[in-house]
Write a protein that holds these residues in place. Structure first.
Motif, PDB file in Angstrom:
ATOM      1  N   ARG A  89       0.833  -1.203   0.000  1.00  0.00           N
ATOM      2  CA  ARG A  89       0.000   0.000   0.000  1.00  0.00           C
ATOM      3  C   ARG A  89       0.871   1.258   0.000  1.00  0.00           C
ATOM      4  O   ARG A  89       1.984   1.266   0.519  1.00  0.00           O
ATOM      5  CB  ARG A  89      -0.937  -0.016   1.217  1.00  0.00           C
ATOM      6  CG  ARG A  89      -1.888  -1.186   1.173  1.00  0.00           C
ATOM      7  CD  ARG A  89      -2.585  -1.411   2.501  1.00  0.00           C
ATOM      8  NE  ARG A  89      -3.705  -0.498   2.706  1.00  0.00           N
ATOM      9  CZ  ARG A  89      -4.488  -0.544   3.782  1.00  0.00           C
ATOM     10  NH1 ARG A  89      -4.252  -1.431   4.745  1.00  0.00           N
ATOM     11  NH2 ARG A  89      -5.499   0.298   3.910  1.00  0.00           N
ATOM     12  N   TYR A 141       1.158   5.624   0.539  1.00  0.00           N
ATOM     13  CA  TYR A 141       0.593   6.719   1.317  1.00  0.00           C
ATOM     14  C   TYR A 141       1.294   8.032   0.991  1.00  0.00           C
ATOM     15  O   TYR A 141       2.432   8.044   0.511  1.00  0.00           O
ATOM     16  CB  TYR A 141       0.754   6.434   2.823  1.00  0.00           C
ATOM     17  CG  TYR A 141       0.111   5.134   3.244  1.00  0.00           C
ATOM     18  CD1 TYR A 141      -1.234   5.086   3.606  1.00  0.00           C
ATOM     19  CD2 TYR A 141       0.848   3.949   3.239  1.00  0.00           C
ATOM     20  CE1 TYR A 141      -1.816   3.894   3.976  1.00  0.00           C
ATOM     21  CE2 TYR A 141       0.264   2.747   3.605  1.00  0.00           C
ATOM     22  CZ  TYR A 141      -1.068   2.717   3.967  1.00  0.00           C
ATOM     23  OH  TYR A 141      -1.664   1.533   4.302  1.00  0.00           O
ATOM     24  N   GLU A 144      -4.135   7.614   1.884  1.00  0.00           N
ATOM     25  CA  GLU A 144      -3.711   6.434   1.131  1.00  0.00           C
ATOM     26  C   GLU A 144      -3.978   6.637  -0.360  1.00  0.00           C
ATOM     27  O   GLU A 144      -5.048   7.106  -0.757  1.00  0.00           O
ATOM     28  CB  GLU A 144      -4.447   5.186   1.611  1.00  0.00           C
ATOM     29  CG  GLU A 144      -4.060   3.935   0.835  1.00  0.00           C
ATOM     30  CD  GLU A 144      -4.626   2.652   1.399  1.00  0.00           C
ATOM     31  OE1 GLU A 144      -4.359   1.574   0.813  1.00  0.00           O
ATOM     32  OE2 GLU A 144      -5.345   2.719   2.425  1.00  0.00           O
ATOM     33  N   GLN A 186       2.504   5.350   8.215  1.00  0.00           N
ATOM     34  CA  GLN A 186       1.519   5.681   7.196  1.00  0.00           C
ATOM     35  C   GLN A 186       1.077   7.142   7.260  1.00  0.00           C
ATOM     36  O   GLN A 186       0.491   7.659   6.311  1.00  0.00           O
ATOM     37  CB  GLN A 186       0.284   4.792   7.351  1.00  0.00           C
ATOM     38  CG  GLN A 186       0.547   3.316   7.189  1.00  0.00           C
ATOM     39  CD  GLN A 186      -0.694   2.471   7.475  1.00  0.00           C
ATOM     40  OE1 GLN A 186      -1.758   3.013   7.827  1.00  0.00           O
ATOM     41  NE2 GLN A 186      -0.581   1.168   7.345  1.00  0.00           N
TER      42      GLN A 186
END
Length: 233
Positions: A81, A83, A127, A224
């Motif tokens: 993922r 960010y 995100e 994050q």
């Protein structure tokens, strides 16, 4: 599968939009948002960012991650993922501009006023989501450490018009779907009935969006966060 976008700034503008430009654009989109009470309070926003900001986000050099045949929860793919975190703020001016805009007191104050949430002591988390064919999300509420959720749709493929967020009632029965349009968003304040998800359906190319949250100090994955040492005042 990466959506390719040539960045072209508006005629007469010789610089990309700044954080201040994003603040102005976002506040205007909030002030013209359409509110729905069904099945829980949620808002539909349009024209959230300056056009060139959307183009610059879409041009970020992040490849969409492979699902490896597994989906249903985003956390199943935590290792891939992306960010608007400290590192990416340093690398990419558009990440810095968007993060600074949502850290700005004018934005946080307006969010609190219009959407009725308390951001004091929370942290910004943005995100960059890239969803490919095979992606789906089970119904969930975001309740817990998230006190604000904004799902900002970005991709421009006309076939994505039916790829909005699915909305469910308290019994997790499907009741609707947000409209998907580039630079439009769905906003809600997480509670015990804010069920939403994504029913599995074909995705052509990459379904690109930003998931913008403010989270409490209990959020464990500090890496994050956009400003892990600077809570909202």
């Amino acid at each position: 599968m990466r959506e390719s976008v040539a960045v072209k700034h508006p005629i007469g503008r010789n610089r990309p939009s700044t954080a201040a430009d994003i603040v102005t654009s976002f506040i205007r989109s909030v002030d013209t948002a359409k509110k729905s009470e069904r099945p829980y309070p949620n808002w539909a926003l349009e024209h959230c960012f300056p056009v060139d900001t959307v183009e610059d986000i879409l041009a970020l050099p992040f490849e969409p991650p492979s699902l490896d045949g597994v989906s249903g929860k985003r956390e199943l793919h935590n290792n891939t993922r992306k960010y608007f975190d400290v590192d990416n703020r340093k690398r990419f001016p558009v990440c810095e501009a968007v993060a600074q805009a949502f850290q700005d007191k004018r934005v946080t104050g307006h969010i609190e006023k219009v959407f009725g949430t308390d951001l004091g002591g929370t942290y910004l988390r943005i995100e960059f989501a890239q969803d490919i064919d095979g992606f789906w999300l089970e119904p969930h509420t975001d309740l817990g450490v998230k006190v604000f959720t904004m799902l900002l749709y970005l991709s421009t493929d006309p076939s994505h018009k039916d790829l909005g967020t699915d909305i469910y009632d308290i019994n997790k029965q499907h009741v609707g779907r947000s409209a998907f349009a580039s630079n439009a968003a769905m906003v809600f304040v997480p509670s015990n009935d804010t069920y939403h998800g994504f029913e599995k359906r074909p995705i052509k190319g990459v379904r690109t969006s930003l998931i913008i949250n403010y989270v409490t100090n209990e959020w464990r994955a500090r890496e994050q966060l956009s400003f892990p040492d600077a809570p909202i005042a």
